[in-house]
Enzyme design. Structure first.
Site, PDB file in Angstrom:
ATOM      1  N   LYS A  22     -18.266  62.917 -11.959  1.00 54.17           N
ATOM      2  CA  LYS A  22     -19.231  63.578 -12.848  1.00 54.17           C
ATOM      3  C   LYS A  22     -18.785  64.998 -13.203  1.00 54.17           C
ATOM      4  CE  LYS A  22     -23.645  65.930 -12.176  1.00 54.17           C
ATOM      5  NZ  LYS A  22     -23.096  67.230 -11.821  1.00 54.17           N
ATOM      6  N   ASN A  23     -18.413  65.778 -12.181  1.00 49.98           N
ATOM      7  CA  ASN A  23     -18.127  67.186 -12.458  1.00 49.98           C
ATOM      8  C   ASN A  23     -16.813  67.393 -13.204  1.00 49.98           C
ATOM      9  OD1 ASN A  23     -20.534  67.882 -11.374  1.00 49.98           O
ATOM     10  ND2 ASN A  23     -19.720  68.693  -9.452  1.00 49.98           N
ATOM     11  N   CYS A 117     -29.906  71.178 -12.148  1.00 50.62           N
ATOM     12  CA  CYS A 117     -30.695  71.206 -10.916  1.00 50.62           C
ATOM     13  C   CYS A 117     -30.950  72.650 -10.501  1.00 50.62           C
ATOM     14  CB  CYS A 117     -29.952  70.487  -9.792  1.00 50.62           C
ATOM     15  SG  CYS A 117     -29.840  68.725 -10.049  1.00 50.62           S
ATOM     16  N   ARG A 122     -28.182  80.748  -9.874  1.00 51.46           N
ATOM     17  CA  ARG A 122     -27.070  80.209 -10.667  1.00 51.46           C
ATOM     18  C   ARG A 122     -26.688  81.087 -11.869  1.00 51.46           C
ATOM     19  NH1 ARG A 122     -27.220  73.664 -10.661  1.00 51.46           N
ATOM     20  NH2 ARG A 122     -25.003  73.950 -10.410  1.00 51.46           N
ATOM     21  N   ASP A 305     -22.216  70.108  -2.181  1.00 48.73           N
ATOM     22  CA  ASP A 305     -22.837  68.896  -2.748  1.00 48.73           C
ATOM     23  C   ASP A 305     -22.936  67.763  -1.722  1.00 48.73           C
ATOM     24  OD1 ASP A 305     -23.176  70.180  -5.115  1.00 48.73           O
ATOM     25  OD2 ASP A 305     -21.828  68.925  -6.302  1.00 48.73           O
ATOM     26  N   ARG A 397     -28.773  61.324 -12.831  1.00 51.00           N
ATOM     27  CA  ARG A 397     -27.873  62.293 -13.478  1.00 51.00           C
ATOM     28  C   ARG A 397     -26.441  62.124 -13.008  1.00 51.00           C
ATOM     29  NH1 ARG A 397     -30.555  68.302 -13.473  1.00 51.00           N
ATOM     30  NH2 ARG A 397     -31.574  67.944 -15.448  1.00 51.00           N
TER      31      ARG A 397
HETATM   32  C1  UD1 Z   1     -20.535  73.368  -9.808  1.00 50.43           C
HETATM   33  C2  UD1 Z   1     -20.966  71.924  -9.753  1.00 50.43           C
HETATM   34  C3  UD1 Z   1     -21.987  71.705  -8.640  1.00 50.43           C
HETATM   35  C4  UD1 Z   1     -21.452  72.243  -7.322  1.00 50.43           C
HETATM   36  C5  UD1 Z   1     -20.936  73.660  -7.457  1.00 50.43           C
HETATM   37  C6  UD1 Z   1     -20.232  74.170  -6.203  1.00 50.43           C
HETATM   38  C7  UD1 Z   1     -20.723  71.179 -12.050  1.00 50.43           C
HETATM   39  C8  UD1 Z   1     -21.396  70.812 -13.302  1.00 50.43           C
HETATM   40  N1  UD1 Z   1     -21.532  71.571 -11.046  1.00 50.43           N
HETATM   41  O1  UD1 Z   1     -21.706  74.124 -10.125  1.00 50.43           O
HETATM   42  O2  UD1 Z   1     -22.241  70.313  -8.530  1.00 50.43           O
HETATM   43  O3  UD1 Z   1     -22.520  72.262  -6.383  1.00 50.43           O
HETATM   44  O4  UD1 Z   1     -19.995  73.739  -8.538  1.00 50.43           O
HETATM   45  O5  UD1 Z   1     -19.185  73.312  -5.858  1.00 50.43           O
HETATM   46  O6  UD1 Z   1     -19.509  71.118 -11.916  1.00 50.43           O
HETATM   47  N2  UD1 Z   1     -21.808  82.223  -9.245  1.00 50.43           N
HETATM   48  C9  UD1 Z   1     -21.975  83.527  -9.625  1.00 50.43           C
HETATM   49  N3  UD1 Z   1     -21.632  83.877 -10.913  1.00 50.43           N
HETATM   50  C10 UD1 Z   1     -21.145  82.976 -11.800  1.00 50.43           C
HETATM   51  C11 UD1 Z   1     -20.983  81.648 -11.397  1.00 50.43           C
HETATM   52  C12 UD1 Z   1     -21.312  81.290 -10.111  1.00 50.43           C
HETATM   53  O7  UD1 Z   1     -22.419  84.372  -8.851  1.00 50.43           O
HETATM   54  O8  UD1 Z   1     -20.849  83.368 -12.933  1.00 50.43           O
HETATM   55  C13 UD1 Z   1     -22.136  81.830  -7.864  1.00 50.43           C
HETATM   56  C14 UD1 Z   1     -23.225  80.756  -7.776  1.00 50.43           C
HETATM   57  O9  UD1 Z   1     -24.509  81.305  -7.795  1.00 50.43           O
HETATM   58  C15 UD1 Z   1     -22.888  80.090  -6.468  1.00 50.43           C
HETATM   59  C16 UD1 Z   1     -21.363  80.163  -6.424  1.00 50.43           C
HETATM   60  O10 UD1 Z   1     -20.999  81.199  -7.312  1.00 50.43           O
HETATM   61  O11 UD1 Z   1     -23.401  80.841  -5.407  1.00 50.43           O
HETATM   62  C17 UD1 Z   1     -20.654  78.901  -6.810  1.00 50.43           C
HETATM   63  O12 UD1 Z   1     -21.146  78.448  -8.052  1.00 50.43           O
HETATM   64  P1  UD1 Z   1     -20.265  77.550  -9.039  1.00 50.43           P
HETATM   65  O13 UD1 Z   1     -19.050  77.061  -8.319  1.00 50.43           O
HETATM   66  O14 UD1 Z   1     -20.092  78.290 -10.309  1.00 50.43           O
HETATM   67  O15 UD1 Z   1     -21.238  76.347  -9.277  1.00 50.43           O
HETATM   68  P2  UD1 Z   1     -21.569  75.621 -10.628  1.00 50.43           P
HETATM   69  O16 UD1 Z   1     -20.399  75.706 -11.562  1.00 50.43           O
HETATM   70  O17 UD1 Z   1     -22.911  76.053 -11.100  1.00 50.43           O
END
Ligand code: UD1
Length: 431
Positions: A22-23, A117, A122, A305, A397
């Site tokens: 999915k990701n 979710c 985020r 996850d 999803r």
């Molecule tokens: C993606 C995955 C999700 C998984 C997560 C961590 C997808 C669609 N989703 O989510 O399933 O749980 O990776 O492996 O691929 N953060 C910041 N600033 C940013 C971006 C992130 O502070 O600009 C923080 C987030 O709040 C979190 C951490 O970084 O604490 C990791 O987030 P991130 O790896 O970006 O997760 P997602 O891309 O939202």
């Protein structure tokens, strides 16, 4: 609204085939925008996040042809809009990848803040930091992220925290940026590598994905590609946890065992026998599960996850475990539901203290998000008696044919659409 009715207490045994990741696919589909050509993508999981992304691309002018349930041809030559409204973007988290892809192709993107979710705040500040380093300016107005640039140029970017989303998004935007981009403190998840491989298959020049530093030499144009998405690490891990929690024996097929090492090692600590083959892993659960400590961490660490599914396994272990969540601050919402099934778990800040119980008992519970929903299904499959798991649209999803795959392993699960079907489903396994 659909829900799962589950009669638990049976060990799950047999074989299950894992779908595409999915990701990875939710980034690969927006990445086709950069091709401005026809791409054929195989091993696409049939899940609602993918349907939502395909629908968005279709509305933007992409032509989509289904070759079969898991293969599409997508022609992005006629996309002529760089705006994605809230009604579309709110459907999934990964709509943020449309920003990077549209910025790369049009030097301009206007995308409503993404949905998905709720696991905590985020933020997307690291995505924006990357786009701005490449020469873009960003405004957030009326819930829209508006990013534009005269032209994009290579840059050196150091991410303040490891983010899957920011790593992939900036990679998308930097594909056409003139000169060299160097990205440091990047995410190394298998889906990050898969997206880089897909971009390279279209003619991009990205090196180092999966390692500490990603280097991108900007190119002027990409071309269409024929590509198969990697298997889903988390779907595989979910079935591995299911084998453990139900004291079962499951052969999980169509996986890359290397991507599952962090999960396999943890399950071994818990007492499971995990055998790895070329493209499969087999999990044989012991009679008595052992407690352990878990700390979520970016890849190759233990995936956030997989945290809820693992807490369910540990809730059934003989002793006390400690599970620390370091990625998302709000990822223990399912614990109250789990307690309704008899689990003994206390949460303090980002740590769950799990005291193993002899067994869980069936209850009506509500899925608060995708992975927690899958965890509650595992709990229900292990529990004595009947459970109802509500809000399964979260689970749909990210898991293709979840109930069908579980039934193939002997799990007594039915997807029901109304209360009459619910009674029937409860009676079906009552004898
Ligand atoms: C993606 C995955 C999700 C998984 C997560 C961590 C997808 C669609 N989703 O989510 O399933 O749980 O990776 O492996 O691929 N953060 C910041 N600033 C940013 C971006 C992130 O502070 O600009 C923080 C987030 O709040 C979190 C951490 O970084 O604490 C990791 O987030 P991130 O790896 O970006 O997760 P997602 O891309 O939202």
């Amino acid at each position: 609204m659909e829900k799962f009715v589950i009669t638990g207490g049976t060990p799950l045994k047999g074989e299950v085939t894992i779908s595409g990741a999915k990701n990875a696919v939710v980034a690969i589909l927006p990445a086709t925008i950069l091709a401005e050509d026809v791409c054929r993508i195989e091993n696409i999981p049939n899940i609602s996040d993918v349907s939502a992304m395909i629908n968005i691309l279709n509305i933007m002018g992409a032509q989509i042809k289904y070759i079969n349930k898991n293969t599409i041809e997508i022609d992005t030559r006629h996309i002529n809009s760089y705006v994605v409204e809230h009604e579309l973007s709110k459907q999934l988290r990964a709509s943020y990848y449309l920003i990077g892809a549209l910025l790369g192709r049009f030097n301009h993107a206007e995308v409503a803040m993404p949905g998905g979710c709720y696991l905590g705040v985020r933020p997307i500040d690291q995505h924006i930091k990357g786009f701005e380093a490449l020469g873009a300016t960003t405004r957030i107005e009326n819930g829209m992220v508006k990013v534009e640039a005269e032209s994009l140029h290579g840059a050196r970017i150091y991410f303040d925290n490891v983010s899957v989303g920011a790593t992939i998004n900036v990679m998308l935007a930097a594909t056409f940026a003139e000169g060299r981009t160097v990205m440091e403190n990047v995410a190394k998840e298998p889906h990050v590598v898969d997206v880089a491989n897909f971009l390279n298959s279209m003619g991009a020049r990205i090196r180092g994905a999966g390692m500490d530093v990603i280097r991108i030499e900007g190119v002027r144009k990409l071309h269409g590609s024929d590509y198969a998405v990697i298997p889903d690490q988390i779907e595989a891990g979910t079935f591995m946890a299911m084998a453990a929690a139900t004291h079962g024996d499951i052969l999980v097929r169509n996986v890359i065992p290397k991507h599952l090492e962090c999960i396999s090692l943890k399950l071994r600590e818990i007492g499971c026998e995990v055998r790895s083959y070329d493209d499969a892993v087999r999990v044989i659960a012991p009679e008595k599960l052992l407690p352990t400590r878990v700390r979520t961490y970016p890849y190759p660490g233990f995936p956030t996850d997989m945290q809820p599914q693992t807490v369910v396994v540990l809730a059934l272990a003989g002793g006390s475990s400690v599970v620390r969540e370091t990625i998302f601050e709000n990822r223990f919402k399912y614990v109250d539901e789990l307690k309704r099934m008899g689990a003994d778990v206390t949460v303090e800040s980002n740590t769950a203290f799990v005291h193993g119980v002899k067994g869980l008992s069936g209850a009506d519970v509500v899925a608060p998000d995708l992975r927690a929903g899958a965890a509650l299904v595992i709990a229900a499959l292990s529990a004595e008696g009947v459970s109802g798991v509500d809000k399964i649209e979260y689970i749909q999803r990210g898991y293709e044919d979840f109930d069908q795959k579980i039934r193939g392993l002997g799990g007594r699960i039915t997807c029901v659409k109304n209360p009459r079907d619910e009674r029937k489903a409860m009676l079906r396994y009552a004898q």
